[in-house]
Scaffold this motif. Structure first.
Motif, PDB file in Angstrom:
ATOM      1  N   PRO A 158       0.808  -1.237   0.000  1.00  0.00           N
ATOM      2  CA  PRO A 158       0.000   0.000   0.000  1.00  0.00           C
ATOM      3  C   PRO A 158       0.834   1.276   0.000  1.00  0.00           C
ATOM      4  CG  PRO A 158      -0.869  -1.582   1.578  1.00  0.00           C
ATOM      5  CD  PRO A 158       0.457  -2.109   1.123  1.00  0.00           C
ATOM      6  N   GLU A 159       2.106   1.193   0.383  1.00  0.00           N
ATOM      7  CA  GLU A 159       2.957   2.384   0.452  1.00  0.00           C
ATOM      8  C   GLU A 159       3.865   2.530  -0.763  1.00  0.00           C
ATOM      9  OE1 GLU A 159       2.423   4.554   2.796  1.00  0.00           O
ATOM     10  OE2 GLU A 159       0.876   3.175   3.524  1.00  0.00           O
ATOM     11  N   MET A 160       3.655   1.723  -1.784  1.00  0.00           N
ATOM     12  CA  MET A 160       4.527   1.753  -2.959  1.00  0.00           C
ATOM     13  C   MET A 160       4.277   3.036  -3.760  1.00  0.00           C
ATOM     14  SD  MET A 160       4.873  -1.148  -5.927  1.00  0.00           S
ATOM     15  CE  MET A 160       6.132  -1.020  -7.201  1.00  0.00           C
ATOM     16  N   LYS A 161       5.241   3.951  -3.723  1.00  0.00           N
ATOM     17  CA  LYS A 161       5.070   5.255  -4.345  1.00  0.00           C
ATOM     18  C   LYS A 161       4.913   5.155  -5.858  1.00  0.00           C
ATOM     19  CE  LYS A 161       7.618   7.786  -0.775  1.00  0.00           C
ATOM     20  NZ  LYS A 161       8.784   8.663  -0.494  1.00  0.00           N
ATOM     21  N   GLN A 162       5.698   4.260  -6.485  1.00  0.00           N
ATOM     22  CA  GLN A 162       5.604   4.144  -7.944  1.00  0.00           C
ATOM     23  C   GLN A 162       4.214   3.706  -8.380  1.00  0.00           C
ATOM     24  OE1 GLN A 162       7.871   2.504  -5.995  1.00  0.00           O
ATOM     25  NE2 GLN A 162       9.844   2.281  -7.042  1.00  0.00           N
ATOM     26  N   ALA A 163       3.640   2.759  -7.632  1.00  0.00           N
ATOM     27  CA  ALA A 163       2.308   2.267  -7.983  1.00  0.00           C
ATOM     28  C   ALA A 163       1.252   3.346  -7.757  1.00  0.00           C
ATOM     29  CB  ALA A 163       1.974   1.019  -7.165  1.00  0.00           C
ATOM     30  N   LYS A 164       1.421   4.142  -6.709  1.00  0.00           N
ATOM     31  CA  LYS A 164       0.484   5.233  -6.454  1.00  0.00           C
ATOM     32  C   LYS A 164       0.523   6.257  -7.588  1.00  0.00           C
ATOM     33  CE  LYS A 164       0.462   5.080  -1.388  1.00  0.00           C
ATOM     34  NZ  LYS A 164       0.812   5.823  -0.147  1.00  0.00           N
ATOM     35  N   SER A 165       1.732   6.627  -8.018  1.00  0.00           N
ATOM     36  CA  SER A 165       1.882   7.594  -9.111  1.00  0.00           C
ATOM     37  C   SER A 165       1.308   7.038 -10.410  1.00  0.00           C
ATOM     38  CB  SER A 165       3.357   7.952  -9.300  1.00  0.00           C
ATOM     39  OG  SER A 165       3.880   8.575  -8.152  1.00  0.00           O
ATOM     40  N   LEU A 166       1.581   5.767 -10.647  1.00  0.00           N
ATOM     41  CA  LEU A 166       1.072   5.128 -11.861  1.00  0.00           C
ATOM     42  C   LEU A 166      -0.451   5.075 -11.839  1.00  0.00           C
ATOM     43  CD1 LEU A 166       1.678   3.637 -14.490  1.00  0.00           C
ATOM     44  CD2 LEU A 166       1.891   1.524 -13.156  1.00  0.00           C
ATOM     45  N   ASN A 167      -1.008   4.747 -10.687  1.00  0.00           N
ATOM     46  CA  ASN A 167      -2.463   4.664 -10.563  1.00  0.00           C
ATOM     47  C   ASN A 167      -3.114   6.028 -10.810  1.00  0.00           C
ATOM     48  OD1 ASN A 167      -4.530   2.709 -10.057  1.00  0.00           O
ATOM     49  ND2 ASN A 167      -4.955   3.729  -8.111  1.00  0.00           N
ATOM     50  N   GLU A 168      -2.494   7.083 -10.309  1.00  0.00           N
ATOM     51  CA  GLU A 168      -3.006   8.433 -10.537  1.00  0.00           C
ATOM     52  C   GLU A 168      -2.967   8.791 -12.024  1.00  0.00           C
ATOM     53  OE1 GLU A 168      -0.623  10.915  -8.101  1.00  0.00           O
ATOM     54  OE2 GLU A 168      -1.515  10.231  -6.207  1.00  0.00           O
ATOM     55  N   TYR A 169      -1.882   8.414 -12.678  1.00  0.00           N
ATOM     56  CA  TYR A 169      -1.746   8.678 -14.113  1.00  0.00           C
ATOM     57  C   TYR A 169      -2.827   7.947 -14.905  1.00  0.00           C
ATOM     58  CZ  TYR A 169       0.085   8.270 -18.863  1.00  0.00           C
ATOM     59  OH  TYR A 169       0.214   8.283 -20.222  1.00  0.00           O
ATOM     60  N   ILE A 170      -3.037   6.665 -14.574  1.00  0.00           N
ATOM     61  CA  ILE A 170      -4.035   5.860 -15.281  1.00  0.00           C
ATOM     62  C   ILE A 170      -5.439   6.419 -15.058  1.00  0.00           C
ATOM     63  CG2 ILE A 170      -5.122   3.586 -15.424  1.00  0.00           C
ATOM     64  CD1 ILE A 170      -2.340   2.416 -14.631  1.00  0.00           C
ATOM     65  N   ASP A 171      -5.752   6.774 -13.816  1.00  0.00           N
ATOM     66  CA  ASP A 171      -7.073   7.327 -13.518  1.00  0.00           C
ATOM     67  C   ASP A 171      -7.313   8.627 -14.292  1.00  0.00           C
ATOM     68  OD1 ASP A 171      -7.769   5.272 -11.850  1.00  0.00           O
ATOM     69  OD2 ASP A 171      -7.263   6.325  -9.988  1.00  0.00           O
ATOM     70  N   ALA A 172      -6.280   9.478 -14.353  1.00  0.00           N
ATOM     71  CA  ALA A 172      -6.409  10.735 -15.101  1.00  0.00           C
ATOM     72  C   ALA A 172      -6.611  10.455 -16.586  1.00  0.00           C
ATOM     73  CB  ALA A 172      -5.165  11.591 -14.890  1.00  0.00           C
ATOM     74  N   LYS A 173      -5.901   9.463 -17.104  1.00  0.00           N
ATOM     75  CA  LYS A 173      -6.027   9.100 -18.514  1.00  0.00           C
ATOM     76  C   LYS A 173      -7.442   8.599 -18.812  1.00  0.00           C
ATOM     77  CE  LYS A 173      -3.381   8.300 -22.278  1.00  0.00           C
ATOM     78  NZ  LYS A 173      -2.421   9.249 -22.889  1.00  0.00           N
ATOM     79  N   LEU A 174      -7.937   7.718 -17.958  1.00  0.00           N
ATOM     80  CA  LEU A 174      -9.278   7.166 -18.161  1.00  0.00           C
ATOM     81  C   LEU A 174     -10.351   8.256 -18.048  1.00  0.00           C
ATOM     82  CD1 LEU A 174      -8.969   3.799 -16.205  1.00  0.00           C
ATOM     83  CD2 LEU A 174      -9.290   4.069 -18.670  1.00  0.00           C
ATOM     84  N   LYS A 175     -10.149   9.191 -17.136  1.00  0.00           N
ATOM     85  CA  LYS A 175     -11.122  10.274 -16.966  1.00  0.00           C
ATOM     86  C   LYS A 175     -11.195  11.129 -18.228  1.00  0.00           C
ATOM     87  CE  LYS A 175     -12.304  14.178 -13.972  1.00  0.00           C
ATOM     88  NZ  LYS A 175     -11.916  14.959 -12.758  1.00  0.00           N
ATOM     89  N   VAL A 176     -10.048  11.481 -18.789  1.00  0.00           N
ATOM     90  CA  VAL A 176     -10.024  12.283 -20.011  1.00  0.00           C
ATOM     91  C   VAL A 176     -10.656  11.520 -21.169  1.00  0.00           C
ATOM     92  CG1 VAL A 176      -8.526  13.360 -21.736  1.00  0.00           C
ATOM     93  CG2 VAL A 176      -8.057  13.669 -19.308  1.00  0.00           C
ATOM     94  N   MET A 177     -10.370  10.224 -21.263  1.00  0.00           N
ATOM     95  CA  MET A 177     -10.943   9.411 -22.329  1.00  0.00           C
ATOM     96  C   MET A 177     -12.464   9.326 -22.202  1.00  0.00           C
ATOM     97  SD  MET A 177      -8.083   6.356 -22.487  1.00  0.00           S
ATOM     98  CE  MET A 177      -8.995   5.403 -23.682  1.00  0.00           C
ATOM     99  N   GLU A 178     -12.929   9.198 -20.953  1.00  0.00           N
ATOM    100  CA  GLU A 178     -14.375   9.134 -20.734  1.00  0.00           C
ATOM    101  C   GLU A 178     -15.038  10.460 -21.103  1.00  0.00           C
ATOM    102  OE1 GLU A 178     -17.572   8.340 -17.087  1.00  0.00           O
ATOM    103  OE2 GLU A 178     -15.417   8.112 -16.764  1.00  0.00           O
ATOM    104  N   GLN A 179     -14.410  11.557 -20.728  1.00  0.00           N
ATOM    105  CA  GLN A 179     -14.948  12.873 -21.061  1.00  0.00           C
ATOM    106  C   GLN A 179     -14.961  13.083 -22.568  1.00  0.00           C
ATOM    107  OE1 GLN A 179     -12.331  15.412 -18.822  1.00  0.00           O
ATOM    108  NE2 GLN A 179     -13.609  15.368 -16.979  1.00  0.00           N
TER     109      GLN A 179
END
Length: 202
Positions: free
Chosen positions: A141-162
């Motif tokens: 749960p504290e893996m910084k790389q995975a957190k950053s990657l997850n934020e990037y993916i969520d932002a990408k999916l949000k833009v695609m949905e919009q």
């Protein structure tokens, strides 16, 4: 767009070597005359592969990683190293099964799941990427790389949905902005596939 590409490159840089190192811990010899002999036989190939990688000789490195996996098919480090190298060469279709094999052998390694998530990002398979990033975070749960990657993916999916909603409502083209960029192509993926350090230190 440059910021997003830099993020993915840095994640790949840190994860490829780290995943190999953590996977190597499950390949330690146990008893003489057992699979330890196979592990010992695989390690020289892994060492040679990393040396070739450092010397910017990807073909030679790939051959040695494949030799390591052939000598000991249960070496997670061999499969993880091969996967990272294939991803660096933009051979994502080959990298995915190599990462999957490494995960099968080392299922508690969150860095492997994060690296596989990056591979799916390169193929614009963002839902698959998010699932792998989520698993990485479940394991660590504290893996910084995975957190950053997850934020990037969520932002990408949000833009695609919009963009999809806007297209459906107005027939307008998808946006070309700093997060979404132009439609994903092999060329876009290639821009982030720079050689990662083959060293074993995290």
């Amino acid at each position: 767009m440059t910021k997003s590409l830099t993020l993915i490159f840095l994640l790949l840089l840190s994860l490829s070597a780290a995943a190999q190192q953590q996977s190597a811990s499950v390949d330690q010899p146990q008893q003489p005359g057992s699979r330890a002999d196979e592990t010992d036989a695989a390690q020289p190939h892994i060492d040679k592969a990393r040396k070739h990688w450092a010397e910017n000789k990807p073909q030679e490195a790939e051959a040695e990683f494949r030799n390591a996996a052939a000598v000991n098919p249960e070496s997670a480090a061999a499969h993880a190293g091969l996967a990272a190298l294939l991803l660096m060469q933009n051979k994502t279709a080959e990298a995915i099964p190599a990462y999957q094999e490494a995960i099968t052998l080392d299922p508690e390694n969150p860095k492997l799941f994060a690296a596989l998530a990056i591979t799916y990002v390169h193929q614009s398979k963002f839902h698959m990427a998010r699932a792998m990033a989520a698993e990485a975070l479940r394991l660590d749960p504290e893996m910084k790389q995975a957190k950053s990657l997850n934020e990037y993916i969520d932002a990408k999916l949000k833009v695609m949905e919009q963009a999809a909603q806007a297209t459906a409502a107005h027939g307008t083209p998808k946006p070309n902005d700093a997060i979404h960029g132009s439609p994903a192509t092999g060329q876009e993926a290639a821009t982030v596939d720079n050689p990662a350090s083959p060293g074993s230190a995290e």
